[in-house]
Write a protein that holds these residues in place. Structure first.
Motif, mmCIF file in Angstrom:
data_model
loop_
_atom_site.group_PDB
_atom_site.id
_atom_site.type_symbol
_atom_site.label_atom_id
_atom_site.label_comp_id
_atom_site.label_asym_id
_atom_site.label_seq_id
_atom_site.Cartn_x
_atom_site.Cartn_y
_atom_site.Cartn_z
ATOM 1 N N LEU A 1 0.829 -1.200 0.000
ATOM 2 C CA LEU A 1 0.000 0.000 0.000
ATOM 3 C C LEU A 1 0.865 1.252 0.000
ATOM 4 C CD1 LEU A 1 -2.766 1.406 0.235
ATOM 5 C CD2 LEU A 1 -2.539 1.173 2.722
ATOM 6 N N PHE A 2 1.939 1.239 0.778
ATOM 7 C CA PHE A 2 2.846 2.383 0.835
ATOM 8 C C PHE A 2 3.506 2.626 -0.518
ATOM 9 C CE2 PHE A 2 7.264 3.849 1.491
ATOM 10 C CZ PHE A 2 6.984 5.130 1.910
ATOM 11 N N TYR A 3 4.052 1.568 -1.126
ATOM 12 C CA TYR A 3 4.721 1.726 -2.414
ATOM 13 C C TYR A 3 3.744 2.167 -3.499
ATOM 14 C CZ TYR A 3 8.777 -0.517 -0.295
ATOM 15 O OH TYR A 3 9.839 -0.803 0.512
ATOM 16 N N GLY A 4 2.557 1.630 -3.493
ATOM 17 C CA GLY A 4 1.550 2.051 -4.459
ATOM 18 C C GLY A 4 1.160 3.506 -4.270
ATOM 19 N N THR A 5 1.060 3.941 -3.025
ATOM 20 C CA THR A 5 0.712 5.333 -2.731
ATOM 21 C C THR A 5 1.817 6.269 -3.192
ATOM 22 O OG1 THR A 5 -0.570 4.616 -0.823
ATOM 23 C CG2 THR A 5 0.032 6.933 -0.907
ATOM 24 N N ILE A 6 3.066 5.884 -2.966
ATOM 25 C CA ILE A 6 4.200 6.704 -3.404
ATOM 26 C C ILE A 6 4.178 6.868 -4.933
ATOM 27 C CG2 ILE A 6 6.721 6.682 -3.660
ATOM 28 C CD1 ILE A 6 5.896 7.579 -0.945
ATOM 29 N N LEU A 7 3.871 5.792 -5.651
ATOM 30 C CA LEU A 7 3.861 5.859 -7.109
ATOM 31 C C LEU A 7 2.715 6.698 -7.651
ATOM 32 C CD1 LEU A 7 4.762 2.168 -7.980
ATOM 33 C CD2 LEU A 7 6.220 4.184 -8.247
ATOM 34 N N GLU A 8 1.606 6.766 -6.931
ATOM 35 C CA GLU A 8 0.423 7.472 -7.419
ATOM 36 C C GLU A 8 0.327 8.916 -6.931
ATOM 37 O OE1 GLU A 8 -2.820 5.072 -6.126
ATOM 38 O OE2 GLU A 8 -2.368 3.457 -7.540
ATOM 39 N N THR A 9 1.146 9.301 -5.966
ATOM 40 C CA THR A 9 1.022 10.606 -5.325
ATOM 41 C C THR A 9 2.062 11.575 -5.872
ATOM 42 O OG1 THR A 9 0.287 9.509 -3.306
ATOM 43 C CG2 THR A 9 1.010 11.777 -3.093
ATOM 44 N N ASP A 10 1.657 12.822 -6.041
ATOM 45 C CA ASP A 10 2.617 13.868 -6.386
ATOM 46 C C ASP A 10 3.374 14.245 -5.119
ATOM 47 O OD1 ASP A 10 1.784 14.010 -9.025
ATOM 48 O OD2 ASP A 10 0.276 15.545 -8.579
ATOM 49 N N LEU A 11 4.684 14.084 -5.164
ATOM 50 C CA LEU A 11 5.518 14.410 -4.010
ATOM 51 C C LEU A 11 6.339 15.650 -4.304
ATOM 52 C CD1 LEU A 11 6.865 10.858 -3.088
ATOM 53 C CD2 LEU A 11 4.999 12.116 -2.013
ATOM 54 N N TYR A 12 6.490 16.508 -3.309
ATOM 55 C CA TYR A 12 7.297 17.706 -3.416
ATOM 56 C C TYR A 12 8.448 17.588 -2.440
ATOM 57 C CZ TYR A 12 3.270 19.450 -5.909
ATOM 58 O OH TYR A 12 2.248 19.601 -6.797
ATOM 59 N N ILE A 13 9.655 17.801 -2.929
ATOM 60 C CA ILE A 13 10.844 17.698 -2.100
ATOM 61 C C ILE A 13 11.428 19.090 -1.929
ATOM 62 C CG2 ILE A 13 13.147 16.702 -1.903
ATOM 63 C CD1 ILE A 13 12.083 14.391 -3.662
ATOM 64 N N LEU A 14 11.553 19.508 -0.693
ATOM 65 C CA LEU A 14 12.118 20.818 -0.388
ATOM 66 C C LEU A 14 13.616 20.666 -0.178
ATOM 67 C CD1 LEU A 14 9.405 22.053 2.130
ATOM 68 C CD2 LEU A 14 9.531 22.469 -0.321
ATOM 69 N N ILE A 15 14.374 21.525 -0.826
ATOM 70 C CA ILE A 15 15.827 21.468 -0.688
ATOM 71 C C ILE A 15 16.350 22.844 -0.293
ATOM 72 C CG2 ILE A 15 16.067 19.589 -2.349
ATOM 73 C CD1 ILE A 15 16.972 21.697 -4.399
ATOM 74 N N PHE A 16 17.555 22.865 0.233
ATOM 75 C CA PHE A 16 18.224 24.106 0.581
ATOM 76 C C PHE A 16 18.952 24.630 -0.657
ATOM 77 C CE2 PHE A 16 17.951 22.004 4.689
ATOM 78 C CZ PHE A 16 17.524 23.026 5.501
ATOM 79 N N PRO A 17 19.095 25.943 -0.768
ATOM 80 C CA PRO A 17 19.940 26.481 -1.843
ATOM 81 C C PRO A 17 21.370 25.939 -1.698
ATOM 82 C CG PRO A 17 18.658 28.223 -0.836
ATOM 83 C CD PRO A 17 18.441 26.996 -0.014
ATOM 84 N N ASP A 18 22.138 25.960 -2.760
ATOM 85 C CA ASP A 18 23.456 25.331 -2.785
ATOM 86 C C ASP A 18 24.378 25.742 -1.638
ATOM 87 O OD1 ASP A 18 22.799 23.942 -5.054
ATOM 88 O OD2 ASP A 18 23.529 25.511 -6.387
ATOM 89 N N GLY A 19 24.431 26.996 -1.285
ATOM 90 C CA GLY A 19 25.379 27.467 -0.275
ATOM 91 C C GLY A 19 24.924 27.268 1.158
ATOM 92 N N ASN A 20 23.679 26.932 1.385
ATOM 93 C CA ASN A 20 23.160 26.885 2.742
ATOM 94 C C ASN A 20 22.870 25.457 3.222
ATOM 95 O OD1 ASN A 20 23.204 29.674 2.927
ATOM 96 N ND2 ASN A 20 21.142 29.883 2.101
ATOM 97 N N LEU A 21 23.594 24.488 2.713
ATOM 98 C CA LEU A 21 23.370 23.112 3.152
ATOM 99 C C LEU A 21 23.909 22.899 4.560
ATOM 100 C CD1 LEU A 21 24.303 21.097 -0.061
ATOM 101 C CD2 LEU A 21 22.043 21.468 0.890
ATOM 102 N N PRO A 22 23.133 22.304 5.431
ATOM 103 C CA PRO A 22 23.653 22.056 6.782
ATOM 104 C C PRO A 22 24.733 20.991 6.735
ATOM 105 C CG PRO A 22 21.483 21.081 6.520
ATOM 106 C CD PRO A 22 21.769 21.857 5.261
#
Length: 60
Positions: A36-57
Motif C-alpha cells: 500500500l505504501f509503495y503504491g501510494t508513493i507511485l500514485e502521489t505527487d511528491l514535493y521535495i524541499l531542498i536548501f539552496p546550494d550554499g546553505n546546506l547544513p
C-alpha cells in the motif's frame, strides 16, 4: 478459534489509511502495509524541499 471466525474478523478491520504519513508509519511497523505504501508513493505527487546550494547544513 472457530471455523467461521474469518467472517467476524472481516468486519473488525479498520478502514484503509488515506494520509501518506499514516501509511508510512504503518508500513514501518507491519510488512503487510508496504505494498500500500509503495503504491501510494507511485500514485502521489511528491514535493521535495531542498536548501539552496550554499546553505546546506553540515553533519553526518
Amino acid at each position: 478459534m472457530g471455523i467461521f471466525d474469518f467472517l467476524n474478523a472481516r468486519g473488525k478491520r479498520q478502514a484503509q489509511p488515506k494520509n501518506i504519513d499514516e501509511i508510512f508509519d504503518l508500513a514501518s511497523k507491519d510488512a503487510a502495509y508496504r505494498p500500500l505504501f509503495y503504491g501510494t508513493i507511485l500514485e502521489t505527487d511528491l514535493y521535495i524541499l531542498i536548501f539552496p546550494d550554499g546553505n546546506l547544513p553540515s553533519g553526518k
